[in-house]
Design a protein around this motif. Structure first.
Motif, PDB file in Angstrom:
ATOM      1  N   VAL A 119     -16.857  36.969 -26.417  1.00 28.49           N
ATOM      2  CA  VAL A 119     -16.093  36.966 -25.104  1.00 28.49           C
ATOM      3  C   VAL A 119     -15.242  38.399 -24.996  1.00 28.49           C
ATOM      4  CG1 VAL A 119     -15.975  34.622 -25.496  1.00 28.49           C
ATOM      5  CG2 VAL A 119     -13.959  36.181 -26.638  1.00 28.49           C
ATOM      6  N   HIS A 120     -15.043  38.838 -23.871  1.00 27.44           N
ATOM      7  CA  HIS A 120     -14.290  39.913 -23.539  1.00 27.44           C
ATOM      8  C   HIS A 120     -12.702  39.514 -23.341  1.00 27.44           C
ATOM      9  CE1 HIS A 120     -17.780  42.394 -22.957  1.00 27.44           C
ATOM     10  NE2 HIS A 120     -18.334  41.561 -21.990  1.00 27.44           N
ATOM     11  N   PRO A 121     -11.569  40.064 -23.943  1.00 27.07           N
ATOM     12  CA  PRO A 121     -10.405  39.627 -23.594  1.00 27.07           C
ATOM     13  C   PRO A 121     -10.123  39.473 -22.304  1.00 27.07           C
ATOM     14  CG  PRO A 121     -10.520  41.220 -25.333  1.00 27.07           C
ATOM     15  CD  PRO A 121     -11.864  41.184 -24.891  1.00 27.07           C
ATOM     16  N   GLY A 122      -9.570  38.269 -21.747  1.00 30.09           N
ATOM     17  CA  GLY A 122      -9.339  38.121 -20.534  1.00 30.09           C
ATOM     18  C   GLY A 122     -10.264  37.138 -19.701  1.00 30.09           C
ATOM     19  N   GLU A 123     -11.397  37.070 -20.638  1.00 31.68           N
ATOM     20  CA  GLU A 123     -12.502  36.366 -19.796  1.00 31.68           C
ATOM     21  C   GLU A 123     -12.509  34.824 -20.258  1.00 31.68           C
ATOM     22  OE1 GLU A 123     -17.400  36.702 -19.974  1.00 31.68           O
ATOM     23  OE2 GLU A 123     -16.152  37.579 -21.658  1.00 31.68           O
ATOM     24  N   MET A 124     -12.607  33.924 -19.287  1.00 33.34           N
ATOM     25  CA  MET A 124     -12.655  32.516 -19.478  1.00 33.34           C
ATOM     26  C   MET A 124     -13.915  32.105 -20.212  1.00 33.34           C
ATOM     27  SD  MET A 124     -11.043  29.427 -17.142  1.00 33.34           S
ATOM     28  CE  MET A 124     -11.371  30.115 -15.713  1.00 33.34           C
ATOM     29  N   LYS A 125     -13.886  31.145 -21.022  1.00 34.13           N
ATOM     30  CA  LYS A 125     -15.042  30.627 -21.579  1.00 34.13           C
ATOM     31  C   LYS A 125     -14.957  28.983 -21.782  1.00 34.13           C
ATOM     32  CE  LYS A 125     -17.933  33.960 -22.369  1.00 34.13           C
ATOM     33  NZ  LYS A 125     -19.220  34.060 -21.900  1.00 34.13           N
ATOM     34  N   LEU A 126     -16.045  28.199 -21.516  1.00 36.90           N
ATOM     35  CA  LEU A 126     -16.373  26.860 -21.725  1.00 36.90           C
ATOM     36  C   LEU A 126     -16.988  26.780 -22.929  1.00 36.90           C
ATOM     37  CD1 LEU A 126     -15.374  23.863 -20.716  1.00 36.90           C
ATOM     38  CD2 LEU A 126     -17.448  24.188 -19.305  1.00 36.90           C
ATOM     39  N   VAL A 127     -16.783  26.038 -23.806  1.00 36.87           N
ATOM     40  CA  VAL A 127     -17.665  25.364 -25.088  1.00 36.87           C
ATOM     41  C   VAL A 127     -17.543  23.935 -25.248  1.00 36.87           C
ATOM     42  CG1 VAL A 127     -17.913  27.817 -26.098  1.00 36.87           C
ATOM     43  CG2 VAL A 127     -16.246  26.068 -26.861  1.00 36.87           C
ATOM     44  N   SER A 128     -18.751  23.550 -25.731  1.00 38.47           N
ATOM     45  CA  SER A 128     -18.625  21.929 -26.133  1.00 38.47           C
ATOM     46  C   SER A 128     -18.770  21.771 -27.672  1.00 38.47           C
ATOM     47  CB  SER A 128     -19.690  21.239 -25.265  1.00 38.47           C
ATOM     48  OG  SER A 128     -19.494  21.507 -23.813  1.00 38.47           O
ATOM     49  N   PHE A 129     -18.187  20.532 -28.038  1.00 33.96           N
ATOM     50  CA  PHE A 129     -18.221  20.033 -29.270  1.00 33.96           C
ATOM     51  C   PHE A 129     -18.983  18.571 -29.303  1.00 33.96           C
ATOM     52  CE2 PHE A 129     -15.207  23.263 -29.644  1.00 33.96           C
ATOM     53  CZ  PHE A 129     -15.201  23.930 -30.677  1.00 33.96           C
ATOM     54  N   TYR A 130     -19.614  18.303 -30.027  1.00 35.38           N
ATOM     55  CA  TYR A 130     -20.510  16.951 -30.164  1.00 35.38           C
ATOM     56  C   TYR A 130     -19.741  16.174 -31.278  1.00 35.38           C
ATOM     57  CZ  TYR A 130     -24.286  13.874 -31.519  1.00 35.38           C
ATOM     58  OH  TYR A 130     -24.838  12.565 -31.809  1.00 35.38           O
ATOM     59  N   ALA A 131     -19.649  14.644 -30.750  1.00 37.73           N
ATOM     60  CA  ALA A 131     -19.188  13.845 -31.738  1.00 37.73           C
ATOM     61  C   ALA A 131     -20.106  12.625 -31.445  1.00 37.73           C
ATOM     62  CB  ALA A 131     -17.650  13.495 -31.440  1.00 37.73           C
ATOM     63  N   LYS A 132     -20.175  12.052 -32.762  1.00 37.57           N
ATOM     64  CA  LYS A 132     -20.938  10.599 -32.840  1.00 37.57           C
ATOM     65  C   LYS A 132     -20.225   9.728 -33.765  1.00 37.57           C
ATOM     66  CE  LYS A 132     -25.068   8.133 -33.195  1.00 37.57           C
ATOM     67  NZ  LYS A 132     -26.403   7.988 -33.657  1.00 37.57           N
ATOM     68  N   ASN A 133     -19.891   8.663 -33.365  1.00 37.88           N
ATOM     69  CA  ASN A 133     -19.228   7.465 -34.350  1.00 37.88           C
ATOM     70  C   ASN A 133     -20.390   6.841 -34.968  1.00 37.88           C
ATOM     71  OD1 ASN A 133     -17.782   5.544 -35.496  1.00 37.88           O
ATOM     72  ND2 ASN A 133     -16.786   4.756 -33.616  1.00 37.88           N
ATOM     73  N   ASN A 134     -20.550   7.190 -36.250  1.00 35.24           N
ATOM     74  CA  ASN A 134     -21.551   6.411 -37.229  1.00 35.24           C
ATOM     75  C   ASN A 134     -20.969   5.179 -37.766  1.00 35.24           C
ATOM     76  OD1 ASN A 134     -23.531   8.202 -36.897  1.00 35.24           O
ATOM     77  ND2 ASN A 134     -22.641   9.723 -38.096  1.00 35.24           N
ATOM     78  N   ALA A 135     -19.650   4.661 -37.536  1.00 34.33           N
ATOM     79  CA  ALA A 135     -19.282   3.446 -37.904  1.00 34.33           C
ATOM     80  C   ALA A 135     -19.767   2.255 -37.247  1.00 34.33           C
ATOM     81  CB  ALA A 135     -17.557   3.532 -37.916  1.00 34.33           C
ATOM     82  N   SER A 136     -19.564   1.154 -37.739  1.00 30.21           N
ATOM     83  CA  SER A 136     -19.583  -0.183 -36.956  1.00 30.21           C
ATOM     84  C   SER A 136     -18.677  -0.574 -36.304  1.00 30.21           C
ATOM     85  CB  SER A 136     -20.116  -1.192 -38.009  1.00 30.21           C
ATOM     86  OG  SER A 136     -19.222  -1.556 -39.018  1.00 30.21           O
ATOM     87  N   HIS A 137     -17.718  -0.065 -36.182  1.00 34.72           N
ATOM     88  CA  HIS A 137     -16.332  -0.421 -35.432  1.00 34.72           C
ATOM     89  C   HIS A 137     -15.818   0.689 -34.561  1.00 34.72           C
ATOM     90  CE1 HIS A 137     -15.097   1.325 -39.355  1.00 34.72           C
ATOM     91  NE2 HIS A 137     -13.882   1.649 -38.449  1.00 34.72           N
ATOM     92  N   ASP A 138     -15.017   0.571 -33.569  1.00 35.31           N
ATOM     93  CA  ASP A 138     -14.402   1.614 -32.686  1.00 35.31           C
ATOM     94  C   ASP A 138     -13.609   2.356 -33.403  1.00 35.31           C
ATOM     95  OD1 ASP A 138     -16.092   0.130 -30.751  1.00 35.31           O
ATOM     96  OD2 ASP A 138     -14.403  -0.430 -29.649  1.00 35.31           O
ATOM     97  N   ILE A 139     -13.450   3.778 -33.185  1.00 35.25           N
ATOM     98  CA  ILE A 139     -12.386   4.447 -33.796  1.00 35.25           C
ATOM     99  C   ILE A 139     -11.746   5.544 -32.855  1.00 35.25           C
ATOM    100  CG2 ILE A 139     -12.305   6.496 -35.597  1.00 35.25           C
ATOM    101  CD1 ILE A 139     -14.377   5.348 -37.024  1.00 35.25           C
ATOM    102  N   ILE A 140     -10.673   5.791 -33.070  1.00 32.58           N
ATOM    103  CA  ILE A 140      -9.807   6.884 -32.290  1.00 32.58           C
ATOM    104  C   ILE A 140      -9.625   7.877 -32.949  1.00 32.58           C
ATOM    105  CG2 ILE A 140      -7.813   7.168 -31.073  1.00 32.58           C
ATOM    106  CD1 ILE A 140      -7.636   4.385 -30.500  1.00 32.58           C
ATOM    107  N   GLY A 141     -10.097   9.129 -32.448  1.00 33.20           N
ATOM    108  CA  GLY A 141     -10.030   9.997 -33.637  1.00 33.20           C
ATOM    109  C   GLY A 141      -8.921  11.293 -32.666  1.00 33.20           C
TER     110      GLY A 141
END
Length: 189
Positions: free
Chosen positions: A100-122
């Motif tokens: 990145v150049h200082p002052g430049e706005m960037k957008l990146v993504s992160f991947y998540a998958k819940n491998n549990a057998s129940h719902d989870i709040i992270g």
């Protein structure tokens, strides 16, 4: 004339008196140490918030100030993720680093998958290194600002929109943004 028994009694009573004073002083030191230890964490958090040390970033969204982009300078931003003990999610950046150049706005993504057998709040907790750079890394939008509920077996891409401040010291050419993901399901109930 004093006898040896009188001297022994005087020495014994003086010794007991000195022992009591020493015990009181030691107890006072123990209480003071306990109090200091108890207050250390909040004091450390305040110190890190003020100085930006330890890579703690702001917990609130920054506003993008389009004061220009320094096209003559490039900064490498690396992304690292880890799961805290006990959270069975896959959690990783979609890209591991970006220039990145200082002052430049960037957008990146992160991947998540819940491998549990129940719902989870992270909840993801960020830190930046070197620690001084945390003052110059501004998150406009970040999944770390909110809790991330994810149903069992589901996956999601979460976004981070950021910019690096134009005032980033010239000797810092690489920033590392690290996220640790925690299971906060029980705390959210």
């Amino acid at each position: 004339m004093s006898t040896d028994d009188d001297k022994a009694n005087i020495n014994t009573s003086t010794g007991i008196s000195n022992n009591n004073k020493t015990v009181r002083k030691l107890l006072l030191v123990v209480v003071a140490m306990f109090g200091f230890g108890f207050a250390l964490v909040p004091l450390y958090d305040v110190f890190c918030d003020i100085t930006g040390l330890n890579g703690k970033t702001n917990d609130t969204a920054a506003t993008y100030e389009a004061d220009g982009i320094d096209k003559l300078r490039t900064v490498k931003v690396q992304f690292i993720t880890r799961n805290a003990k006990g959270i069975p999610w896959e959690f990783e950046p979609v890209i591991n680093e970006i220039s990145v150049h200082p002052g430049e706005m960037k957008l990146v993504s992160f991947y998540a998958k819940n491998n549990a057998s129940h719902d989870i709040i992270g909840q993801a907790v960020p830190s930046v290194s070197p620690g001084l750079a945390a003052n110059y890394f501004h998150k406009i939008e970040c999944f770390c600002f909110t809790q991330q509920p994810l149903a069992a077996g589901k996956e999601v891409e979460m976004s981070l929109q950021f910019y690096v401040d134009l005032e980033l010291p010239a000797d810092i050419n690489t920033l590392t943004l690290s996220y640790t993901l925690y299971d906060i399901t029980e705390k959210s109930s």
